[in-house]
Enzyme design. Sequence first.
Site, PDB file in Angstrom:
ATOM      1  N   PRO A 174      32.374  45.048  -4.880  1.00 23.88           N
ATOM      2  CA  PRO A 174      32.521  43.975  -5.863  1.00 23.88           C
ATOM      3  C   PRO A 174      31.242  43.127  -5.958  1.00 23.88           C
ATOM      4  O   PRO A 174      30.403  43.193  -5.057  1.00 23.88           O
ATOM      5  CB  PRO A 174      33.672  43.130  -5.324  1.00 23.88           C
ATOM      6  CG  PRO A 174      34.143  43.768  -4.086  1.00 23.88           C
ATOM      7  CD  PRO A 174      33.255  44.895  -3.730  1.00 23.88           C
ATOM      8  N   GLY A 182      28.561  40.235  -5.663  1.00 24.23           N
ATOM      9  CA  GLY A 182      28.310  39.163  -4.699  1.00 24.23           C
ATOM     10  C   GLY A 182      28.589  39.493  -3.257  1.00 24.23           C
ATOM     11  O   GLY A 182      28.726  38.611  -2.419  1.00 24.23           O
ATOM     12  N   THR A 201      22.411  43.844  -3.172  1.00 21.96           N
ATOM     13  CA  THR A 201      20.981  43.643  -3.381  1.00 21.96           C
ATOM     14  C   THR A 201      20.306  43.250  -2.074  1.00 21.96           C
ATOM     15  O   THR A 201      19.229  43.736  -1.733  1.00 21.96           O
ATOM     16  CB  THR A 201      20.758  42.554  -4.439  1.00 21.96           C
ATOM     17  OG1 THR A 201      21.551  42.857  -5.568  1.00 21.96           O
ATOM     18  CG2 THR A 201      19.310  42.465  -4.837  1.00 21.96           C
ATOM     19  N   GLU A 252      54.616  21.636  -7.695  1.00 22.12           N
ATOM     20  CA  GLU A 252      53.888  22.097  -6.506  1.00 22.12           C
ATOM     21  C   GLU A 252      54.796  22.168  -5.287  1.00 22.12           C
ATOM     22  O   GLU A 252      54.719  23.108  -4.494  1.00 22.12           O
ATOM     23  CB  GLU A 252      52.679  21.191  -6.226  1.00 22.12           C
ATOM     24  CG  GLU A 252      51.630  21.168  -7.330  1.00 22.12           C
ATOM     25  CD  GLU A 252      51.158  22.554  -7.748  1.00 22.12           C
ATOM     26  OE1 GLU A 252      51.184  23.483  -6.919  1.00 22.12           O
ATOM     27  OE2 GLU A 252      50.794  22.717  -8.930  1.00 22.12           O
TER      28      GLU A 252
END
Length: 640
Positions: free
Chosen positions: A206, A208, A212, A428
């Site tokens: 995925p 991130g 790299t 909530e």
Amino acid sequence: MNEVKSPKRPMLYYALIALTVLLLLNTIVMPYIQNASVTEVDYNQFLTMIEGGKIEEVEIESNKITFSDTDGNIYVTAPVTDLGLVDRLHNANVKFGSDIQQQMSPLVAFLMSWVFPIVIFAGLGYYLNKRLMDRAGGGPGSMMFGMGKSNAKIYVKSTEGIRFSDVAGEEEAKENLQEIVEYLHDPGKYKEIGATMPKGILLVGPPGTGKTMLAKAVAGESNVPFFSMSGSEFVEMFVGMGASKVRDLFRQAQEKAPCIVFIDEIDAIGKRRDGSLVGGNDEREQTLNQLLTEMDGFEENLGVVILAATNRPDALDPALTRPGRFDRRVPVELPDLKGREDILKVHAKKIKIGSDVDFNKIARMAAGASGAELANIVNEAALRAVRDGRRFATQADMEESIEVVIAGYQKKNAILTDKEKLIVSYHEIGHALVAARQTNSAPVQKITIIPRTSGALGYTMQVEEEGNHYLMSKEELENKIATLTGGRAAEEVEFGSITTGASNDIEQATKLARAMITRYGMSDEFDMVAMETVSNQYLGGDTSLACSADTQALIDRKVVELVRRQHEKALQILRDNKAKMDELAEYLYFRETITGDEFMNILNRKPIPREIPMMEEESEEETAGSGGDQPQAPEVSGKD
Ligand code: ADP
Ligand code: ZN
């Protein structure tokens, strides 16, 4: 296509330079060269030479008199008022001529008027072209002259000194790549034995997760040049440019071997070729073909290793993943709990942190976060500390920044009416209460009704106690759906009406229910038959149906049934716990944010004697959360 714009300005600029150079040549250099063979004499000497009969030819102008002697030398003198001059010249039998000074040697004349300007222009043109080519793939102007040509400078990128130690939590990937590092250190060793290294390695995962970074780290560790290019950079406006960029890239890489070539987002060029598409993307296809040709073309054991990254491995053309090309696949997955903790620590080294920071806890709260998101969380914490005028980031900063990354910034100026605030409180608490009253639900970490910039009016955060789960049972999934419906259920139980606040819950619940039926084989009807396939595992998990229209209708019915069953369960739980719900909702309404501990304390204390809160540890089993086969964001039920 940033290359299309403004090649004009530099062109004009260079043309001006060329013009200036020419003018200078004409006015300064040329006369100088011509004058070199002209001797200046005074008038008296001129007269003496006439008398001596030495003068062959003369040209009289208003500002100078040019003449040649019998040996062909050229002289010049300043004219004076001399009325007898013409007679004198006649008497001496001197010819009157014109253009005496042009008599340079024919070779020099030829050089001056033809060769010299051509050399200058050719030189200028070469320089110009080179300058523009240097910018190919980047700055303006590359298109005009740099057509399909490019320069090494563009591709060799800095590895920024990144080492394996900077990449945290990707131990398997690093282990896998370690071999490449060893190979690049000494390609000969492998050649001797006859072992061949894979030419291409695909880093799959995925966004991130540090792909790299890993590629840079391989180059950094092996101390070899790092050529890098993004797949999208290859795809140019003109057909053929991408292909020639590929050719250039590989030519340069072979010159600099051993080295690493990194192609980011390879799916941009390496997408499955689609024959059926009329007038398909020629450019991309050519580029891909060139890439394949280059990969086949270069010698094994030359020391060129190609790393490519993608988050869409399923979309790649099979030709790319064939043996001899990208035949090794290194998964770079979302980090697990330990990995998240390590990544946080790596990034926390770059900022000042307080002694209260509990990396394990932050890592648990940030379930499902990628390396890039974790780096972002740490940075957000540091920013928050600066904003508040503190010298270091604290645990509270970290926790707040997780929420920022998940739900956006607090929207302090959002004004909810009291009624809305009350509805959000119940909503909530509904999520939290349903979660707490079921077994196998992740414990509640925090409940808040402070609106966020993402649009969430409040949320309930549940955190796994043990970090990662790789398996989820059917029951756990059902409970999760029930928890998601809990918000809406609370509104129904308390107010007898419903609001739009549950849209995110509805979306999540539907997704889960659908996956249970179509992919996890958790329905009676379809047994272990896959009705859907995931086509995009790493990016949102897009699915495509693989069944008849009748079956689709049946699936839809089953999904509704499943969600409805859980919704009813949630309603029942809340009705049974109505008193607790009121108590908790009221508490949340006034506090706006409560912790999981506070929530559990209120939930577990005996209702009548409020003065003595019970602190018993009812252990809610930790489950759900980031599990299944699909990476998930930190579990937030009822983000709205
Ligand atoms: P990808 O190429 O997989 O999309 P990157 O390598 O570009 O991801 O990572 C982006 C940023 O996220 C990095 O610059 C780094 O700050 C951070 N990051 C990602 N993964 C890790 C990791 N495993 N360890 C440390 N930092 C990471
Ligand atoms: Zn909700």
